[in-house]
Design an enzyme around this catalytic site. Structure first.
Site, PDB file in Angstrom:
ATOM      1  N   ILE A  21      21.646 -80.001 -19.006  1.00 21.48           N
ATOM      2  CA  ILE A  21      20.504 -79.332 -18.369  1.00 21.48           C
ATOM      3  C   ILE A  21      20.911 -78.782 -17.014  1.00 21.48           C
ATOM      4  O   ILE A  21      20.478 -77.719 -16.598  1.00 21.48           O
ATOM      5  CB  ILE A  21      19.339 -80.315 -18.124  1.00 21.48           C
ATOM      6  CG1 ILE A  21      18.945 -81.048 -19.396  1.00 21.48           C
ATOM      7  CG2 ILE A  21      18.150 -79.592 -17.529  1.00 21.48           C
ATOM      8  CD1 ILE A  21      17.958 -82.172 -19.130  1.00 21.48           C
ATOM      9  N   SER A  49      25.813 -84.691  -9.491  1.00 18.99           N
ATOM     10  CA  SER A  49      25.439 -85.241 -10.788  1.00 18.99           C
ATOM     11  C   SER A  49      25.370 -84.171 -11.857  1.00 18.99           C
ATOM     12  O   SER A  49      25.254 -82.991 -11.560  1.00 18.99           O
ATOM     13  CB  SER A  49      24.085 -85.930 -10.678  1.00 18.99           C
ATOM     14  OG  SER A  49      23.069 -84.967 -10.546  1.00 18.99           O
ATOM     15  N   ASP A  64      14.854 -86.149   0.216  1.00 17.11           N
ATOM     16  CA  ASP A  64      15.373 -84.864  -0.266  1.00 17.11           C
ATOM     17  C   ASP A  64      14.236 -84.130  -0.958  1.00 17.11           C
ATOM     18  O   ASP A  64      14.414 -83.512  -2.008  1.00 17.11           O
ATOM     19  CB  ASP A  64      16.552 -85.073  -1.232  1.00 17.11           C
ATOM     20  CG  ASP A  64      17.323 -83.776  -1.489  1.00 17.11           C
ATOM     21  OD1 ASP A  64      17.101 -82.787  -0.757  1.00 17.11           O
ATOM     22  OD2 ASP A  64      18.122 -83.733  -2.443  1.00 17.11           O
TER      23      ASP A  64
END
Ligand code: ADP
Ligand code: MN
Length: 514
Positions: free
Chosen positions: A258, A264, A403
């Site tokens: 995705i 990550s 964040d």
């Protein structure tokens, strides 16, 4: 001595001999005489069977390019996995032997020679089960330290005739320099922080503006890189762990990637069958924390000063620190889940791989707030929801997202979902309030630009979320008060060993069951 000779490396030799020639000689093929009718009927039977088979398994031929990892192409991928597993096992044995040789070679000698460079397994990959931090092992949130450890007192507060006011030029300049540290972690501020550098307000403000625009720019770049190939994204070890998850039935199929970020990679997967104690969501997101270490060093500041980590941080190697990010995200998500904040539900944690429920449907992830066009009514609804979530996060979860922006909020099912909480900290983190202020600035700007007239400005939002009452009229003074509060808290921790009451509404750490 050439250490490579230490253990004869069985570098995959030529294929085994039995493939070419059977060592026991050719099997006896005696032909039995039979009638023509027998042969005909046998052939017919064969043809019929073949027809039947093709009818029953029509798709068998088409398994050339299947999903990333699934139960279907298990045959080919398991061979690869098996080979990789064996290779890893061999490499480890080789290294162990190397270590013994190194010890023997060096003996008691004061000067020793390291064989490090000849090791097969990269230090990152080396693994031992005793340092595994798994979902199964961690029943409690280890980061919820009620008794924070003390931190060395530092600050500018003078004594007697040495007291200086906050308007002192030198102190101001130094403070401006120190404040640079609060720019996004990606923003390179050089060594100024370590030196006695004094920045004038004018220079500081120019830098600050630059830092904000850089922050936006890097977020946009980050976005662009998101759709590279899945193959590059995972190392063999991660593939192996993912394969094990499929093999164990926890996941049905890993369909694809995705998002590929700096720290990550996120995959989509269909959930497998439920176990006695766990229901697996029909669709899952797998967040793989990247094992390229240097990407993470910018984030040190989120955990370096976090007393929840203090004891562990110093003892850990980089590999374990990466797992800690995954672990931290898991615990933060669990806290949010318990407070009823819309966020992914944790399914499983295995080393640096976090499996959670998928926000979206049919492999299509929910859009980020920044990508979705909302009606003004929905926009307003989203704003009030975000405000409420920020308050819940602060008061009930005892967390600051750190964040938070339109990049980490998804729009799904007519509401906002919060994601990406590995860097979230408790408000009493030495920079917790500054992180909160940055979150408030992002949220406030986004909704104000989005036309929500009711949206509080960043300072009002900060007060509304934290329950603090900072009255400063401009940003510089506001930030200064935030820093003063942070320092007061740190001093309080130093003196009393516990947090100040002002950080939570009722003075007690939030209670949540896990
Ligand atoms: P990063 O640190 O790379 O920003 P994120 O947790 O924000 O990591 O994940 C990156 C992207 O992957 C998100 O912007 C989102 O599009 C997608 N994503 C992450 N988690 C989920 C999830 N649970 N469901 C759907 N999409 C997700
Ligand atoms: Mn993100």
């Amino acid at each position: 001595m050439d250490p490579v000779e230490v253990a004869a490396a069985p570098d995959a030799g030529p294929g085994p001999a039995w493939q070419n020639k059977c060592p026991w000689g050719a099997p006896n093929t005696t032909s039995i005489s039979c009638s023509l009718a027998d042969v005909m009927s046998e052939q017919l039977a064969k043809e019929l069977q073949l027809e039947e088979e093709t009818a029953a398994f029509p798709e068998v031929v088409a398994v050339t390019e299947g999903p990333f990892i699934s139960g279907e192409n298990v045959d080919t991928s398991s061979d690869l996995m098996l080979a990789q597993m064996l290779q890893m096992e061999f490499d480890r044995e080789y290294d162990a032997q190397l270590r013994r040789e190194e010890k023997k070679f060096n003996g008691d000698s004061k000067v020793s020679i390291s064989f490090e460079n000849y090791r097969k397994v990269h230090p990152y990959d080396s693994d031992s089960s005793e340092d595994e931090v798994d979902w199964q092992d961690t029943r409690h949130d280890p980061y919820r330290a009620d008794k924070p450890t003390t931190t060395p007192r530092k600050g500018f507060i003078g004594k007697g005739k040495d007291i200086t006011t906050k308007h002192d030029e030198v102190v101001c300049g130094r403070k401006n320099t120190a404040r640079m540290e609060n720019f996004a972690p990606e923003f390179q501020v050089g060594d100024g922080i370590g030196m006695d550098l004094k920045l004038s307000n004018q220079v500081f403000n120019a830098l600050k503006q630059h830092a904000y625009s850089e922050e936006r720019r890097s977020a946009r770049l980050h976005e662009k890189k998101e759709h590279s190939t899945a193959e590059k994204a995972v190392d063999p070890k991660t593939r192996l762990l993912l394969y094990k998850m499929v093999n164990a039935g926890m996941l049905e199929t890993i369909t694809g990637c995705i998002s590929t970020g700096k720290e990550s990679v996120v995959f989509h997967a269909y959930g497998g069958s439920a176990t006695e104690d766990k229901v697996i969501p029909p669709e899952c997101a797998i967040k793989v924390f990247k094992t390229t270490l240097n990407e993470f060093k910018n984030r040190d500041k989120y955990i370096k000063d976090d007393y929840r980590f203090k004891d562990r941080f110093s003892k850990l190697n980089p590999r374990k620190i990466i797992r800690m990010w995954a672990e931290k995200e898991m615990h933060n998500l669990t806290r949010m889940q318990n407070a009823g904040i819309p966020c992914p539900q944790v399914v499983n944690l295995k080393k640096h791989i976090l499996v959670m429920s998928f926000i979206g449907q049919d492999q299509v992830p929910a859009p980020k707030l920044k990508d979705v066009t909302l009606s003004s009514e929905d926009m307003k609804k989203a704003y009030y929801q975000v405000l409420q979530m920020m308050q819940q996060l602060y008061k009930e979860c005892n967390l600051v997202h750190a964040d938070l922006s339109e990049y980490n909020m998804l729009w799904h099912d007519g509401k906002v979902w919060l994601i990406d909480v590995s860097q979230s900290v408790e408000p009493t983190h030495p920079h917790g309030l500054q992180f909160l202020f940055r979150d408030c600035r992002n949220v406030s700007q986004f909704f104000q630009k989005g036309g929500v007239a009711e949206a509080l400005n960043e300072r009002e939002l900060f007060n509304a979320v934290s329950g603090l009452n900072i009255t400063a009229e401009n940003e510089v003074d506001f930030q200064e008060e935030i820093e003063t509060l942070e320092k007061m808290n740190e001093d309080h921790v130093q003196n009393q060993g516990k947090k100040l009451l002002m950080f939570s509404s009722d003075g007690d750490p939030p209670i949540h069951s896990e």
